[in-house]
Design a protein around this motif. Sequence first.
Motif, PDB file in Angstrom:
ATOM      1  N   ASP A  54     -65.966  58.063 -54.576  1.00 29.30           N
ATOM      2  CA  ASP A  54     -65.568  56.790 -53.984  1.00 29.30           C
ATOM      3  C   ASP A  54     -66.542  55.708 -54.423  1.00 29.30           C
ATOM      4  N   PRO A  57     -68.931  49.940 -51.418  1.00 30.72           N
ATOM      5  CA  PRO A  57     -68.345  48.647 -51.047  1.00 30.72           C
ATOM      6  C   PRO A  57     -68.744  47.501 -51.975  1.00 30.72           C
ATOM      7  N   TYR A  58     -69.909  47.564 -52.584  1.00 27.85           N
ATOM      8  CA  TYR A  58     -70.346  46.511 -53.509  1.00 27.85           C
ATOM      9  C   TYR A  58     -69.272  46.234 -54.576  1.00 27.85           C
ATOM     10  N   ASP A  60     -66.044  46.469 -54.303  1.00 25.32           N
ATOM     11  CA  ASP A  60     -64.750  46.017 -53.782  1.00 25.32           C
ATOM     12  C   ASP A  60     -64.308  44.700 -54.399  1.00 25.32           C
ATOM     13  N   ARG A  61     -65.226  43.952 -54.981  1.00 23.61           N
ATOM     14  CA  ARG A  61     -64.868  42.681 -55.628  1.00 23.61           C
ATOM     15  C   ARG A  61     -63.908  42.911 -56.797  1.00 23.61           C
ATOM     16  N   TYR A  62     -63.871  44.128 -57.303  1.00 23.23           N
ATOM     17  CA  TYR A  62     -62.993  44.468 -58.425  1.00 23.23           C
ATOM     18  C   TYR A  62     -61.715  45.177 -57.970  1.00 23.23           C
ATOM     19  N   GLY A  63     -61.683  45.571 -56.708  1.00 21.67           N
ATOM     20  CA  GLY A  63     -60.511  46.244 -56.160  1.00 21.67           C
ATOM     21  C   GLY A  63     -60.926  47.120 -54.990  1.00 21.67           C
ATOM     22  N   LYS A  64     -60.130  47.124 -53.970  1.00 22.26           N
ATOM     23  CA  LYS A  64     -60.430  47.920 -52.771  1.00 22.26           C
ATOM     24  C   LYS A  64     -60.064  49.381 -52.983  1.00 22.26           C
ATOM     25  N   GLY A  65     -60.854  50.273 -52.393  1.00 25.59           N
ATOM     26  CA  GLY A  65     -60.534  51.690 -52.396  1.00 25.59           C
ATOM     27  C   GLY A  65     -60.592  52.352 -53.764  1.00 25.59           C
ATOM     28  N   MET A  66     -61.457  51.839 -54.619  1.00 24.27           N
ATOM     29  CA  MET A  66     -61.538  52.397 -55.972  1.00 24.27           C
ATOM     30  C   MET A  66     -62.328  53.700 -56.008  1.00 24.27           C
ATOM     31  N   SER A  84     -58.384  52.456 -59.928  1.00 18.70           N
ATOM     32  CA  SER A  84     -57.458  52.774 -58.837  1.00 18.70           C
ATOM     33  C   SER A  84     -56.409  53.718 -59.405  1.00 18.70           C
TER      34      SER A  84
END
Length: 109
Positions: A54, A57-58, A60-66, A84
């Motif tokens: 996983d 969180p850092y 997440d700027r590129y996509g959530k849940g990556m 993703s």
Amino acid sequence: MRVVFLPEVEDYLVELSELLHQKEYFGFKENAVKYITELVLEIKTSLHKRIKKDAPPYFDRYGKGMKYVTFKKNKTTQWYVFFSIYEINNEFVYLVRYVSNNHIASHHL
């Protein structure tokens, strides 16, 4: 299974081959292009087989849940591929959203 790169990732990889040559990591531009081409081929052929983690969180700027996987290219450089996964028409599609290396991203992992 299919691997797709966001346009900005493709642009980054093209620019990276130029940068690797300009900063003299590779003496010849052709070698820098070959290095990036081989990295992309390795991503396309083995991303789905690698152990996925996983993304913190850092990123997440590129996509959530990556998720992300690593590709070690030599003694000093390891590449991180953030993506993703989608299922479209019974096919898994891996959308590569961000690529970085241990010299830039490792302190965020």
